[in-house]
Design a protein around this motif. Structure first.
Motif, PDB file in Angstrom:
ATOM      1  N   TRP A   1       0.873  -1.180  -0.093  1.00 60.57           N
ATOM      2  CA  TRP A   1       0.014   0.141  -0.085  1.00 60.57           C
ATOM      3  C   TRP A   1       1.041   1.286  -0.002  1.00 60.57           C
ATOM      4  O   TRP A   1       1.557   1.328   0.880  1.00 60.57           O
ATOM      5  CB  TRP A   1      -0.943  -0.121   1.105  1.00 60.57           C
ATOM      6  N   THR A   2       0.892   2.026  -1.004  1.00 57.08           N
ATOM      7  CA  THR A   2       1.529   3.404  -1.054  1.00 57.08           C
ATOM      8  C   THR A   2       0.716   4.506  -0.907  1.00 57.08           C
ATOM      9  O   THR A   2      -0.586   4.318  -0.900  1.00 57.08           O
ATOM     10  CB  THR A   2       2.252   3.512  -2.360  1.00 57.08           C
ATOM     11  N   VAL A   3       1.195   5.744  -0.476  1.00 58.61           N
ATOM     12  CA  VAL A   3       0.530   6.944  -0.210  1.00 58.61           C
ATOM     13  C   VAL A   3       0.941   7.914  -1.136  1.00 58.61           C
ATOM     14  O   VAL A   3       2.098   8.156  -1.236  1.00 58.61           O
ATOM     15  CB  VAL A   3       0.770   7.286   1.379  1.00 58.61           C
ATOM     16  N   SER A   4       0.023   8.697  -1.873  1.00 61.52           N
ATOM     17  CA  SER A   4       0.277   9.279  -2.885  1.00 61.52           C
ATOM     18  C   SER A   4       0.083  10.894  -2.300  1.00 61.52           C
ATOM     19  O   SER A   4      -0.107  11.022  -0.950  1.00 61.52           O
ATOM     20  CB  SER A   4      -0.894   9.380  -4.044  1.00 61.52           C
ATOM     21  N   ALA A   5       0.471  11.835  -3.141  1.00 66.34           N
ATOM     22  CA  ALA A   5       0.580  13.113  -2.593  1.00 66.34           C
ATOM     23  C   ALA A   5      -0.547  13.726  -1.923  1.00 66.34           C
ATOM     24  O   ALA A   5      -0.520  14.544  -1.076  1.00 66.34           O
ATOM     25  CB  ALA A   5       1.028  14.086  -3.904  1.00 66.34           C
ATOM     26  N   ASP A   6      -1.636  13.390  -2.346  1.00 69.45           N
ATOM     27  CA  ASP A   6      -2.818  13.792  -1.623  1.00 69.45           C
ATOM     28  C   ASP A   6      -3.441  12.950  -0.390  1.00 69.45           C
ATOM     29  O   ASP A   6      -4.526  12.976  -0.173  1.00 69.45           O
ATOM     30  CB  ASP A   6      -4.292  13.767  -2.923  1.00 69.45           C
ATOM     31  N   ASN A   7      -2.418  12.162  -0.138  1.00 73.73           N
ATOM     32  CA  ASN A   7      -2.826  11.410   1.148  1.00 73.73           C
ATOM     33  C   ASN A   7      -3.896  10.455   0.912  1.00 73.73           C
ATOM     34  O   ASN A   7      -4.602  10.130   1.747  1.00 73.73           O
ATOM     35  CB  ASN A   7      -3.015  12.220   2.168  1.00 73.73           C
ATOM     36  N   THR A   8      -3.744   9.739  -0.229  1.00 71.61           N
ATOM     37  CA  THR A   8      -4.689   8.577  -0.381  1.00 71.61           C
ATOM     38  C   THR A   8      -3.969   7.453  -0.588  1.00 71.61           C
ATOM     39  O   THR A   8      -2.918   7.448  -1.328  1.00 71.61           O
ATOM     40  CB  THR A   8      -5.552   8.635  -1.577  1.00 71.61           C
ATOM     41  N   ALA A   9      -4.422   6.182  -0.145  1.00 71.79           N
ATOM     42  CA  ALA A   9      -3.629   4.916  -0.505  1.00 71.79           C
ATOM     43  C   ALA A   9      -4.011   4.089  -1.591  1.00 71.79           C
ATOM     44  O   ALA A   9      -5.034   4.120  -2.221  1.00 71.79           O
ATOM     45  CB  ALA A   9      -4.189   4.010   0.849  1.00 71.79           C
ATOM     46  N   HIS A  10      -2.989   3.520  -2.044  1.00 73.70           N
ATOM     47  CA  HIS A  10      -3.218   2.862  -3.359  1.00 73.70           C
ATOM     48  C   HIS A  10      -2.602   1.490  -3.422  1.00 73.70           C
ATOM     49  O   HIS A  10      -1.162   1.297  -2.757  1.00 73.70           O
ATOM     50  CB  HIS A  10      -2.730   3.581  -4.509  1.00 73.70           C
ATOM     51  N   ARG A  11      -3.055   0.536  -3.929  1.00 75.94           N
ATOM     52  CA  ARG A  11      -2.522  -0.759  -3.879  1.00 75.94           C
ATOM     53  C   ARG A  11      -1.429  -0.869  -5.156  1.00 75.94           C
ATOM     54  O   ARG A  11      -1.905  -0.713  -6.403  1.00 75.94           O
ATOM     55  CB  ARG A  11      -3.521  -1.757  -4.106  1.00 75.94           C
ATOM     56  N   THR A  12      -0.393  -1.256  -5.104  1.00 78.97           N
ATOM     57  CA  THR A  12       0.657  -1.038  -5.886  1.00 78.97           C
ATOM     58  C   THR A  12       1.448  -2.261  -5.945  1.00 78.97           C
ATOM     59  O   THR A  12       2.172  -2.744  -4.914  1.00 78.97           O
ATOM     60  CB  THR A  12       1.860  -0.030  -5.554  1.00 78.97           C
ATOM     61  N   LYS A  13       1.459  -2.913  -7.078  1.00 81.27           N
ATOM     62  CA  LYS A  13       2.206  -4.478  -7.506  1.00 81.27           C
ATOM     63  C   LYS A  13       3.478  -4.112  -7.549  1.00 81.27           C
ATOM     64  O   LYS A  13       4.120  -2.988  -7.864  1.00 81.27           O
ATOM     65  CB  LYS A  13       1.629  -4.821  -8.892  1.00 81.27           C
ATOM     66  N   VAL A  14       4.129  -5.074  -6.654  1.00 78.82           N
ATOM     67  CA  VAL A  14       5.824  -5.079  -6.707  1.00 78.82           C
ATOM     68  C   VAL A  14       6.370  -6.574  -6.979  1.00 78.82           C
ATOM     69  O   VAL A  14       5.702  -7.400  -7.127  1.00 78.82           O
ATOM     70  CB  VAL A  14       6.354  -4.559  -5.220  1.00 78.82           C
ATOM     71  N   THR A  15       7.642  -6.355  -7.316  1.00 81.43           N
ATOM     72  CA  THR A  15       8.203  -7.859  -7.541  1.00 81.43           C
ATOM     73  C   THR A  15       9.424  -7.696  -6.560  1.00 81.43           C
ATOM     74  O   THR A  15      10.159  -6.554  -6.320  1.00 81.43           O
ATOM     75  CB  THR A  15       8.910  -7.702  -8.956  1.00 81.43           C
ATOM     76  N   ILE A  16       9.506  -8.890  -5.936  1.00 81.32           N
ATOM     77  CA  ILE A  16      10.661  -8.981  -4.661  1.00 81.32           C
ATOM     78  C   ILE A  16      11.778  -9.511  -5.093  1.00 81.32           C
ATOM     79  O   ILE A  16      11.644 -10.326  -5.772  1.00 81.32           O
ATOM     80  CB  ILE A  16       9.947  -9.517  -3.398  1.00 81.32           C
ATOM     81  N   GLY A  17      12.682  -9.677  -4.469  1.00 80.65           N
ATOM     82  CA  GLY A  17      14.062 -10.180  -4.612  1.00 80.65           C
ATOM     83  C   GLY A  17      14.422 -10.922  -3.254  1.00 80.65           C
ATOM     84  O   GLY A  17      13.710 -11.606  -2.582  1.00 80.65           O
ATOM     85  N   GLU A  18      15.701 -10.799  -2.943  1.00 83.56           N
ATOM     86  CA  GLU A  18      16.256 -11.411  -1.919  1.00 83.56           C
ATOM     87  C   GLU A  18      15.794 -10.768  -0.530  1.00 83.56           C
ATOM     88  O   GLU A  18      15.468  -9.584  -0.531  1.00 83.56           O
ATOM     89  CB  GLU A  18      17.733 -11.316  -1.699  1.00 83.56           C
ATOM     90  N   THR A  19      15.828 -11.559   0.375  1.00 81.11           N
ATOM     91  CA  THR A  19      15.337 -11.049   1.821  1.00 81.11           C
ATOM     92  C   THR A  19      16.506 -11.370   2.845  1.00 81.11           C
ATOM     93  O   THR A  19      17.476 -11.923   2.612  1.00 81.11           O
ATOM     94  CB  THR A  19      14.220 -11.951   2.499  1.00 81.11           C
ATOM     95  N   LEU A  20      16.650 -10.260   3.723  1.00 81.86           N
ATOM     96  CA  LEU A  20      17.776 -10.596   4.755  1.00 81.86           C
ATOM     97  C   LEU A  20      17.115  -9.896   6.048  1.00 81.86           C
ATOM     98  O   LEU A  20      16.856  -8.754   6.221  1.00 81.86           O
ATOM     99  CB  LEU A  20      19.124  -9.153   4.255  1.00 81.86           C
ATOM    100  N   GLY A  21      17.196 -10.717   6.901  1.00 81.83           N
ATOM    101  CA  GLY A  21      16.558 -10.442   8.309  1.00 81.83           C
ATOM    102  C   GLY A  21      15.016 -10.079   7.982  1.00 81.83           C
ATOM    103  O   GLY A  21      14.637 -11.086   7.391  1.00 81.83           O
ATOM    104  N   ASN A  22      14.710  -9.009   8.583  1.00 80.76           N
ATOM    105  CA  ASN A  22      13.415  -8.642   8.406  1.00 80.76           C
ATOM    106  C   ASN A  22      13.130  -7.653   7.072  1.00 80.76           C
ATOM    107  O   ASN A  22      11.961  -6.898   7.332  1.00 80.76           O
ATOM    108  CB  ASN A  22      12.552  -8.230   9.729  1.00 80.76           C
ATOM    109  N   HIS A  23      13.886  -7.550   6.384  1.00 77.78           N
ATOM    110  CA  HIS A  23      13.823  -6.868   5.222  1.00 77.78           C
ATOM    111  C   HIS A  23      13.761  -7.484   4.068  1.00 77.78           C
ATOM    112  O   HIS A  23      14.457  -8.499   3.794  1.00 77.78           O
ATOM    113  CB  HIS A  23      14.808  -5.693   4.979  1.00 77.78           C
TER     114      HIS A  23
END
Length: 336
Positions: free
Chosen positions: A285-307
């Protein structure tokens, strides 16, 4: 009459229900998407500083007639900043010009006598000296008048306006300060036990919440004298300030990445911010300049710890919801 009162009560209650139905923004927690992350990074709180500050002042004393700039205003080199009352300077210039005219007139008359051999050499030298003296006084008077106008010696942003119209300015007393923020420095206090792990080229990531910016730090300047009370050394990181978003005084979160540590490349987010949709697609969920939430698709890679590394779908500095996303739907107004 009773029927009319009943209708008014009903309409009033309907209006109250309609107003009470206005949904308040959903409160969430957010963070900015950051670049390269290390599992062995040290994090510090820093303060943004200007690259250079120039105090601009009059060279003489006088009453300030007007100040032509305001704090935060961009100024160019040579731009008029302020003016001082120049009445006395103009009077002195008029007197110097009269003396210059008188000296030149005397020089012309005595020159004829000198050329005719009727003037003693010592008198001729004396007349020439008076002309030179009058010329010098005229140049000083011209400079005094010019000095009643204060111009910017450099380009930059007006930081503070220290004197206003009607006040008396003293020689070398700053009227305004001009800040060069084309690039900035982020100052961090590093404990003496950790200063040896930081070199001039140690990679760093700097997040400035107030400017909604995440940037990579540049060359590092290390102080050589520790604070006597805190036993910390001042470290300053040079940062390019494209768009002049970073302003002096802003608080920054600084991460130094140790050599040889395991790291994630690209853009990084906490693992908990990434969710899987019914279609199997990862999203945040991303927040735009007008403070509204939008569902944004992403592609993930490696994980390290909790990131986790985000390989596609987001830009560094973009704001992502980290807590409270369970209450969101597309276009929901949020506060953070």
């Amino acid at each position: 009459m009773l029927t009319l009162l009943t209708a008014l009560v009903v309409l009033s209650s309907c209006g109250e229900k309609k107003n009470s139905g206005a949904k308040a923004p959903t409160r969430v927690k957010t963070q900015l998407v950051s670049p390269a992350f290390s599992d062995d990074a040290q994090t510090y709180v820093g303060i943004v500083e200007e690259r250079e500050a120039t105090a601009v002042s009059f060279t003489g004393m006088g009453v300030v007639k007007r100040v032509l700039v305001n704090e935060g205003q961009s100024v160019g080199k040579g731009q008029l900043i302020a003016e001082m009352d120049d009445t006395q300077a103009r009077n002195l210039l008029s007197g110097a010009e009269a003396q210059m005219t008188q000296a030149n007139d005397a020089l012309e008359r005595y020159k004829m006598l000198h050329d005719a051999g009727s003037l003693a050499e010592v008198q001729w030298v004396e007349i020439q000296s008076k002309v030179a003296q009058a010329k010098s006084q005229l140049e000083v008077a011209k400079k005094n008048l010019a000095d009643c106008r204060l111009t910017a010696p450099v380009s930059g942003i007006v930081g503070k306006k220290l004197i206003g119209a009607g006040e008396t300015a003293l020689p070398s007393q700053a009227v305004v300060t001009i800040l060069d923020i084309s690039s900035v420095k982020v100052k961090v206090a590093v404990p003496e036990a950790e200063i040896s792990g930081i070199s001039a080229s140690t990679p760093s990531t700097i997040s400035v919440e107030a400017a909604q910016a995440v940037v990579n730090g540049g060359r590092i300047e290390k102080g050589v004298q520790a604070d006597a009370l805190t036993h910390t050394y001042d470290v300053r990181i040079n940062v390019q300030n494209n768009g002049r978003k970073l302003l002096p005084g802003m608080v920054a979160s600084v991460r130094f990445i140790a050599d040889g540590s395991q790291s994630l490349a690209g853009k990084v987010l906490p693992v908990t911010t990434v969710q899987k949709g019914a279609d199997g697609q990862m999203f945040v969920w991303t927040v735009s300049a007008d403070n509204t939430a939008h569902r944004t698709k992403v592609t993930i890679g490696e994980t390290l710890g909790n990131h986790v590394a985000i390989t596609d779908g987001l830009n560094v500095g973009q704001r992502v919801v980290t807590e409270g996303y369970q209450k969101l739907s597309e276009g929901t107004k949020v506060v953070y």
